[in-house]
Write a protein that holds these residues in place. Sequence first.
Motif, PDB file in Angstrom:
ATOM      1  N   THR A 272     -32.856 -16.466   4.180  1.00  0.00           N
ATOM      2  CA  THR A 272     -31.423 -16.166   4.222  1.00  0.00           C
ATOM      3  C   THR A 272     -31.123 -15.060   5.234  1.00  0.00           C
ATOM      4  O   THR A 272     -30.156 -15.142   5.994  1.00  0.00           O
ATOM      5  CB  THR A 272     -30.928 -15.787   2.801  1.00  0.00           C
ATOM      6  OG1 THR A 272     -31.486 -16.723   1.883  1.00  0.00           O
ATOM      7  CG2 THR A 272     -29.436 -15.817   2.710  1.00  0.00           C
ATOM      8  N   THR A 273     -31.968 -14.040   5.244  1.00  0.00           N
ATOM      9  CA  THR A 273     -31.758 -12.937   6.190  1.00  0.00           C
ATOM     10  C   THR A 273     -31.865 -13.449   7.628  1.00  0.00           C
ATOM     11  O   THR A 273     -31.051 -13.086   8.487  1.00  0.00           O
ATOM     12  CB  THR A 273     -32.819 -11.832   5.959  1.00  0.00           C
ATOM     13  OG1 THR A 273     -32.887 -11.577   4.561  1.00  0.00           O
ATOM     14  CG2 THR A 273     -32.493 -10.574   6.691  1.00  0.00           C
ATOM     15  N   ARG A 298     -30.487 -20.041  -6.600  1.00  0.00           N
ATOM     16  CA  ARG A 298     -30.403 -18.589  -6.701  1.00  0.00           C
ATOM     17  C   ARG A 298     -28.999 -18.122  -6.318  1.00  0.00           C
ATOM     18  O   ARG A 298     -28.590 -18.221  -5.157  1.00  0.00           O
ATOM     19  CB  ARG A 298     -31.448 -17.956  -5.753  1.00  0.00           C
ATOM     20  CG  ARG A 298     -32.176 -16.759  -6.370  1.00  0.00           C
ATOM     21  CD  ARG A 298     -33.365 -16.382  -5.535  1.00  0.00           C
ATOM     22  NE  ARG A 298     -33.025 -16.060  -4.167  1.00  0.00           N
ATOM     23  CZ  ARG A 298     -32.633 -14.872  -3.767  1.00  0.00           C
ATOM     24  NH1 ARG A 298     -32.530 -13.875  -4.616  1.00  0.00           N
ATOM     25  NH2 ARG A 298     -32.354 -14.652  -2.499  1.00  0.00           N
ATOM     26  N   ASP A 414     -42.731  -5.547  10.879  1.00  0.00           N
ATOM     27  CA  ASP A 414     -42.644  -4.085  10.846  1.00  0.00           C
ATOM     28  C   ASP A 414     -43.556  -3.558   9.742  1.00  0.00           C
ATOM     29  O   ASP A 414     -43.448  -3.937   8.589  1.00  0.00           O
ATOM     30  CB  ASP A 414     -41.198  -3.640  10.608  1.00  0.00           C
ATOM     31  CG  ASP A 414     -40.502  -4.440   9.492  1.00  0.00           C
ATOM     32  OD1 ASP A 414     -40.638  -5.673   9.493  1.00  0.00           O
ATOM     33  OD2 ASP A 414     -39.857  -3.809   8.639  1.00  0.00           O
ATOM     34  N   GLU A 440     -34.711  -5.388   8.424  1.00  0.00           N
ATOM     35  CA  GLU A 440     -33.714  -6.126   7.661  1.00  0.00           C
ATOM     36  C   GLU A 440     -32.347  -6.183   8.341  1.00  0.00           C
ATOM     37  O   GLU A 440     -31.470  -6.894   7.905  1.00  0.00           O
ATOM     38  CB  GLU A 440     -33.558  -5.493   6.277  1.00  0.00           C
ATOM     39  CG  GLU A 440     -34.852  -5.538   5.487  1.00  0.00           C
ATOM     40  CD  GLU A 440     -34.722  -4.861   4.148  1.00  0.00           C
ATOM     41  OE1 GLU A 440     -34.196  -5.488   3.226  1.00  0.00           O
ATOM     42  OE2 GLU A 440     -35.152  -3.698   4.033  1.00  0.00           O
TER      43      GLU A 440
END
Length: 463
Positions: A272-273, A298, A414, A440
């Motif tokens: 989704t990100t 979800r 990262d 993020e």
Amino acid sequence: MELDPAELEAHRRAAAEDASEDDDADFGFLESDGPIEETKGDFSFLDEQVAPVESATREPSAAAEAIAPAVEPASEADHVGVEPAELGEEEDLDEGGEADFSWLDEELPPEEPEDERSEPQAPAVPAAPPRAPLPDSTGFRLRERPPEPAPVAPAPRVSWAERLRQGLSRSSNQLSGSITALFTKRRLDEDTLQDFEDVLIQADLGVETAMRITDRLSEGRFGKEIAGSEVRRILAEEIEKTLAPVAQPLELDLEKKPHVILVVGVNGTGKTTTIGKLTAKLTRAGLKVTLCAGDTFRAAAVEQLKIWGERTGSEVIAKQIGADAAGLAFEAYDRAVENDSDVLIIDTAGRLQNKAELMAELEKINRVLSKREPDAPHTVLQTLDATTGQNALSQVEIFRNVSGVNGLVMTKLDGTARGGILVAIAAKHRLPVYFVGVGEGIDDLEPFRAKDFASAIAGVPLS
Ligand SMILES: Nc1nc2c(ncn2[C@@H]2O[C@H](COP(=O)(O)OP(=O)(O)OP(=O)(O)O)[C@@H](O)[C@H]2O)c(=O)[nH]1
């Protein structure tokens, strides 16, 4: 100066007479009902010729000369540091007063990409040190406003290559440390090569790549001492060779609008990100995107996608939790055609816990979409979480078989010590790696560049 009282009285009387004359003014016309008669004033005096002021000015007196001597007109010598104008330039300006601004049309140097710039930082103003409490003997106790917290200076922007380097620093430090330990003051022999191969395998680079690197290292160097920097250079070169063929841009064929991207992957790998970040990139580039909240299991995933939709101004097609994901994808496709989207991105659930169900769902989405457009989904993008290491290899295997994955995005590079897994995946699956994620935030996803990645992980400067 005192005025004579008699003189003062005479002034007062004269003023009173003037005032009474004014009072006698006839304002009766204001009260009459009839039309106001136009009165013509005698302005003929304006036509009289006013005598011109004599052009010759008075000679200054000797006293005035002494105080302020006459100023000489400025000469060229007074223009310190200024080049006298070229004759041609003066003519340009004089004729018709049109200056030549053609220099404005000259090509400017290309603008530096935003992430290559480092913004100038205002120097931080040091806060006043807190005052020491007064001793009791003074009889005072000070109560002061606590000092304002010093404003936090924004972190300077660093280039993408630098951020990738920082993200991969754990992976590269581990490799660098082992290289130093293995090669310092030691001739290259079978044991060293074997130990180095183990180090590369432990760094998740994969057996195939590890063997290729050690073979290359031994060429012409066997029995000789070899510097750590030389080992790192060879490592970077070999990694780049493996990665270069998979570092490709994601091609969008807009002849078949909308280009459908189905995003698959184990839950938590960043689907989704990544969709949000991709949508931001596409909309910034002027493309219209529709999003489909196909992870109907979800609620948080649906909400997350709606937020990305709002942030990027993209329509989000969603249904209630538990709805049929394939049906939703079908509706989303029609909606994307209707609203003239360039790209439709479909999120999916990634529950490997119920593998059979998930696989059936993904297959159904593909089937349903191909009813509308035989080649849809045009891109099946799998997200991989770098921190999962070797497990990512088998995840590609599974999703490739079920949903025809034809491109990868590696997230969470990262801070992981397992960044080498990308090399193993490239060597084994040879699927295009379109983007990599190092955080993020919306701008933490960038196109994958083999050279940047190879030099970052091997710890060598970018040439
Ligand atoms: N550090 C870091 N975190 C990331 C990155 N990409 C995603 N995340 C985080 O990983 C977590 C999971 O990301 P999601 O996008 O919800 O993953 P998902 O695959 O959609 O998960 P499900 O909806 O459960 O299937 C979130 O907290 C993200 O913020 C990245 O590149 N770096």
